[in-house]
Write a protein that holds these residues in place. Sequence first.
Motif, PDB file in Angstrom:
ATOM      1  N   ILE A  18     -25.832 -67.455 -59.495  1.00 42.41           N
ATOM      2  CA  ILE A  18     -25.996 -68.524 -60.466  1.00 42.41           C
ATOM      3  C   ILE A  18     -24.794 -69.470 -60.415  1.00 42.41           C
ATOM      4  O   ILE A  18     -23.650 -69.031 -60.473  1.00 42.41           O
ATOM      5  CB  ILE A  18     -26.182 -67.924 -61.877  1.00 42.41           C
ATOM      6  N   GLY A  19     -25.073 -70.747 -60.285  1.00 43.85           N
ATOM      7  CA  GLY A  19     -24.020 -71.762 -60.280  1.00 43.85           C
ATOM      8  C   GLY A  19     -23.320 -71.943 -58.949  1.00 43.85           C
ATOM      9  O   GLY A  19     -22.506 -72.858 -58.786  1.00 43.85           O
ATOM     10  N   SER A  20     -23.598 -71.098 -57.981  1.00 45.21           N
ATOM     11  CA  SER A  20     -22.840 -71.180 -56.725  1.00 45.21           C
ATOM     12  C   SER A  20     -23.145 -72.479 -55.999  1.00 45.21           C
ATOM     13  O   SER A  20     -24.295 -72.904 -55.919  1.00 45.21           O
ATOM     14  CB  SER A  20     -23.158 -69.976 -55.823  1.00 45.21           C
ATOM     15  N   SER A  21     -22.101 -73.095 -55.468  1.00 46.59           N
ATOM     16  CA  SER A  21     -22.238 -74.431 -54.903  1.00 46.59           C
ATOM     17  C   SER A  21     -21.492 -74.568 -53.593  1.00 46.59           C
ATOM     18  O   SER A  21     -20.432 -73.983 -53.396  1.00 46.59           O
ATOM     19  CB  SER A  21     -21.638 -75.465 -55.871  1.00 46.59           C
ATOM     20  N   GLN A  22     -22.087 -75.372 -52.713  1.00 41.28           N
ATOM     21  CA  GLN A  22     -21.335 -75.839 -51.554  1.00 41.28           C
ATOM     22  C   GLN A  22     -20.573 -77.073 -52.028  1.00 41.28           C
ATOM     23  O   GLN A  22     -21.019 -77.768 -52.932  1.00 41.28           O
ATOM     24  CB  GLN A  22     -22.272 -76.261 -50.432  1.00 41.28           C
ATOM     25  N   ILE A  23     -19.433 -77.333 -51.402  1.00 39.13           N
ATOM     26  CA  ILE A  23     -18.657 -78.501 -51.825  1.00 39.13           C
ATOM     27  C   ILE A  23     -18.605 -79.511 -50.687  1.00 39.13           C
ATOM     28  O   ILE A  23     -18.188 -79.180 -49.570  1.00 39.13           O
ATOM     29  CB  ILE A  23     -17.251 -78.067 -52.274  1.00 39.13           C
ATOM     30  N   ARG A  24     -19.106 -80.705 -50.990  1.00 42.70           N
ATOM     31  CA  ARG A  24     -19.126 -81.769 -49.978  1.00 42.70           C
ATOM     32  C   ARG A  24     -17.991 -82.734 -50.273  1.00 42.70           C
ATOM     33  O   ARG A  24     -17.809 -83.153 -51.422  1.00 42.70           O
ATOM     34  CB  ARG A  24     -20.467 -82.502 -50.038  1.00 42.70           C
ATOM     35  N   LEU A  25     -17.206 -83.056 -49.238  1.00 40.92           N
ATOM     36  CA  LEU A  25     -16.097 -83.995 -49.386  1.00 40.92           C
ATOM     37  C   LEU A  25     -16.344 -85.163 -48.442  1.00 40.92           C
ATOM     38  O   LEU A  25     -16.719 -84.948 -47.288  1.00 40.92           O
ATOM     39  CB  LEU A  25     -14.772 -83.333 -48.994  1.00 40.92           C
ATOM     40  N   GLU A  26     -16.119 -86.349 -48.925  1.00 42.35           N
ATOM     41  CA  GLU A  26     -16.282 -87.512 -48.049  1.00 42.35           C
ATOM     42  C   GLU A  26     -15.092 -88.437 -48.240  1.00 42.35           C
ATOM     43  O   GLU A  26     -14.714 -88.764 -49.355  1.00 42.35           O
ATOM     44  CB  GLU A  26     -17.586 -88.255 -48.393  1.00 42.35           C
ATOM     45  N   HIS A  27     -14.492 -88.833 -47.109  1.00 39.03           N
ATOM     46  CA  HIS A  27     -13.319 -89.689 -47.184  1.00 39.03           C
ATOM     47  C   HIS A  27     -13.146 -90.363 -45.832  1.00 39.03           C
ATOM     48  O   HIS A  27     -13.185 -89.695 -44.799  1.00 39.03           O
ATOM     49  CB  HIS A  27     -12.071 -88.855 -47.513  1.00 39.03           C
ATOM     50  N   SER A  68     -18.826 -83.749 -54.177  1.00 39.94           N
ATOM     51  CA  SER A  68     -20.076 -83.399 -54.854  1.00 39.94           C
ATOM     52  C   SER A  68     -20.433 -81.941 -54.593  1.00 39.94           C
ATOM     53  O   SER A  68     -20.007 -81.349 -53.601  1.00 39.94           O
ATOM     54  CB  SER A  68     -21.217 -84.310 -54.394  1.00 39.94           C
ATOM     55  N   LEU A  69     -21.193 -81.372 -55.531  1.00 40.87           N
ATOM     56  CA  LEU A  69     -21.608 -79.970 -55.421  1.00 40.87           C
ATOM     57  C   LEU A  69     -23.091 -79.901 -55.042  1.00 40.87           C
ATOM     58  O   LEU A  69     -23.879 -80.747 -55.468  1.00 40.87           O
ATOM     59  CB  LEU A  69     -21.401 -79.244 -56.757  1.00 40.87           C
ATOM     60  N   HIS A  70     -23.432 -78.888 -54.254  1.00 45.21           N
ATOM     61  CA  HIS A  70     -24.827 -78.722 -53.791  1.00 45.21           C
ATOM     62  C   HIS A  70     -25.167 -77.248 -53.824  1.00 45.21           C
ATOM     63  O   HIS A  70     -24.327 -76.401 -53.477  1.00 45.21           O
ATOM     64  CB  HIS A  70     -24.962 -79.279 -52.370  1.00 45.21           C
ATOM     65  N   TYR A 110     -23.134 -68.262 -49.282  1.00 41.17           N
ATOM     66  CA  TYR A 110     -24.479 -68.815 -49.448  1.00 41.17           C
ATOM     67  C   TYR A 110     -25.576 -67.913 -48.948  1.00 41.17           C
ATOM     68  O   TYR A 110     -25.352 -67.006 -48.158  1.00 41.17           O
ATOM     69  CB  TYR A 110     -24.581 -70.199 -48.809  1.00 41.17           C
ATOM     70  N   LYS A 111     -26.774 -68.189 -49.491  1.00 43.84           N
ATOM     71  CA  LYS A 111     -27.973 -67.444 -49.099  1.00 43.84           C
ATOM     72  C   LYS A 111     -29.078 -68.455 -48.926  1.00 43.84           C
ATOM     73  O   LYS A 111     -29.240 -69.340 -49.761  1.00 43.84           O
ATOM     74  CB  LYS A 111     -28.301 -66.444 -50.213  1.00 43.84           C
ATOM     75  N   THR A 112     -29.826 -68.346 -47.830  1.00 42.25           N
ATOM     76  CA  THR A 112     -30.814 -69.382 -47.538  1.00 42.25           C
ATOM     77  C   THR A 112     -32.158 -69.135 -48.206  1.00 42.25           C
ATOM     78  O   THR A 112     -32.910 -70.059 -48.445  1.00 42.25           O
ATOM     79  CB  THR A 112     -30.996 -69.527 -46.016  1.00 42.25           C
TER      80      THR A 112
END
Lengths: 532, 340
Positions: free
Chosen positions: B89-98, B81-83, B109-111
Amino acid sequence: MKAFAALVHTLGTSTGTNEKLDALANYFVTADDRDKVWVIALFSGRRPKRIISSSWLSQWCIDITGLPAWLFEESYHTVGDLAETIALLLPPPVMENQEGHTLAGYLEQLILLEKQTDTIKRQFITSCWRQMQREEIFVFNKLLTGGFRIGVSQKTMVNALAKKINLSASVIAHRISGNWNPATTSFEQLLSEHNTQIDYSKPYPFYLAHQLDKTPEQLGAPEEWQAEWKWDGIRGQIIKRNNELFVWSRGEELMTEKFPEYQVLQALLPDGVVLDGEIIPAAQNMPLPFALLQTRIGRKNVTKKNLEETPIAFFAYDLLEYQYEDCREQPLETRRKHLEQLVQGINHPVLQLSAVIAFNSWPQLTAIREEARQRVAEGLMLKRKSSAYQVGRKVGDWWKWKIDPLTIDAVMIYAQKGHGRRSNLYTDYTFAVKDGDKLVSFTKAYSGLTDKEFAQVDAFVKNNSIEKFGPVRTVKPQLVFEIAFEGIAASNRHKSGVALRFPRISRWRTDKTPDDINTLEDLKKMLELYGK
Amino acid sequence: MLLSFTDKGLYCAAGDFYIDPWRPVNKAVITHAHSDHARWGHKYYLCHHYTKPLLQARLGDNYYESIGWNEPIYINGVKVSLHPAGHIIGSSQIRLEHGGEVWVVSGDYKTEDDGISGAFEVVPCHTFITESTFGLPIYNWKKQAGIYEDIRQWVTHNAEQFNTSVIIGYSLGKAQRILTAVAPLEKPVYVHGAVWNMHQAILSAGIALPQVHRVTPETTKAELKGSIVIAPSSAEGSPWIRRFSPYNVAVCSGWMQVRGNVRRHNADAGFVLSDHADWNGLLGTIQATGAERVYVTHGFQSALSRYLNEKGIWSAEVKTEYGGEEENAESGKAVNTAEE
């Protein structure tokens, strides 16, 4: 202090001299007189004595921020300036002191602190930090650490003053020169002609030459010009007034104590004389390499051993004052005649005449110039015989005509981040020559590449570092550079056994590989030829 | 290990895909459209909806698929999933779960919420892969509102002297923030071709931006007088910039925090406006994710990693090929101002 911090900021970011001039001129109109005196002092190299070491400042910053010492170091090497590093790391002011001290107020406080304990110094400095914004902390730290180099020459400062007060730049330059104490001198006193206390030590502003950027033929008839060797020493003035002797360096530093050899001149020179010339080590009237002088100038006290090993003479080439008369407006020819009479009359080995080179044609002089290195000279000086002694670096009447530097091809082996406008870029390099299969480091060099080349080398360093020792990275020995230098001398401080004078990068030899570089043997041959 | 560090990039073996790979691969999940993260030559690109038109504009036709933030999909059984990363614009962290393991790749990223890029979301995870572009304690940013105010004051001051204000920032992300900063001045804004192209791509993603004019050979001197020009750093010191004379130049970048960098650019002003987390932003985020392991990529990775270890958070450096210099490569100027 806020106004001064704003001035420093403007001066630091202005790209044009005019902008800097305007910023300074405005400051001289709006600031109060005490602050003005200090600004003149700071920008002409008259800082108050340093009262605290850098390591204490670093430690206090570490204590306040709670950062590990290594991270402070890492930050410092990235910023490349201690005052700025501390300003960036300290937290914003808890309770900003709107009033604060004036610039003069802070500086006078610092002078009072000089004799106090470290605890009291710490209390004062950290409490100042707590009340200041970042820009002010930076400037305050600069006052503490010294080295107030912010891209403004003394000349710019003098010109800015000249814009605002009714005096010419050369008069101002002379009045603010010499020995005066900003803490006890008022703006009025400093610049008024009827200075109540006569400063007998006051030197004249030096006249400086430009590098010859054309053929000598373009200068006109050879008989209009006087040629001398360009000596490699410290430019200086010897002043005898009121029966006292003063020695000034070009950096406007009073160096009388450093050269006790000159004391004999106190009795020999007539009163009211100012000589311009070169401070150089010499034996039997022959100059010796500058490297010898370097062993003396750094010292607080000159030992007997120094005096024996490195005897100093003064090679005079101009006469600026005679019988208390300023003779700078007289033509060089006339000044020279008086100078020769004076020096020959004294006839003492410590005071030499810088010889005039006889020549009839430019080709003849060009040939003579080739002997410069053998004579421990950097080249020739060409001076128009009709010229007055001017102020600062002026084009037209005085030229330095240096010989081509020596060069050697070497490979880069260490790199370190630079300072100032090269902060966070690897721009300080150490170079090596071959010694069999080994590489032997022999010099550092910091300049000579374009910004674009520095950026490329920086990228190379980041991708090809082998090890990290503190701020230094060892780099894959791959990039070859031609190193130019003015002289070579034996040295036991370097592994290679030589020390170079004015080393810089003259070219990036992208056409060469580390196999093609020079050897230690080559360096030793150069030492044999030119370093004795 | 859910992700391994290979010479092509971060690789998820369980899902058989890469994240921001720097060599051509079959399947790439892309954090954002900057050229050091989104490279040419992959057979399949997965990214955020807003990123897709930007990739199309920069990389041309490819097989793109896009999803929204917090809309999980499965790739070979790995939940992806993207966060929002708040970088551009559009920049995303990528979460992986397995298999009960959660990894998050921050990308850049910028807070602080810049109002354009989406508000950064803290994503709890076991392993966090963080960037470290500004991973030293000397980098702490002022609030955006204050910086924008400084920029407007500078522009106003220049306009009073009938000078053009040329503001340098990379074309995707920074240029749009600069535009937002100067919009309240209601002065005409001209842009460099590279900025113009990105502007059009962003509009096509359905995002509204203030109006700009493209600088063309037909643009007259009279039009430019006292105006604002936004250009990428390749324009600095180029012949292109001379047409704006008389002008003042400002550079907007986190690197402007250090005076030496401003001087190196020969800029009249440097505004510390960054699209990356500052030191406290990095530390705060790492803490908030609750991660047990932190891998540190491009930037001051050795310093940040060592600091985390000393604070009791397991950490290691990872060598990547991010942090390129897209817009400076040709000018060779400041190595450090690239797409930060």
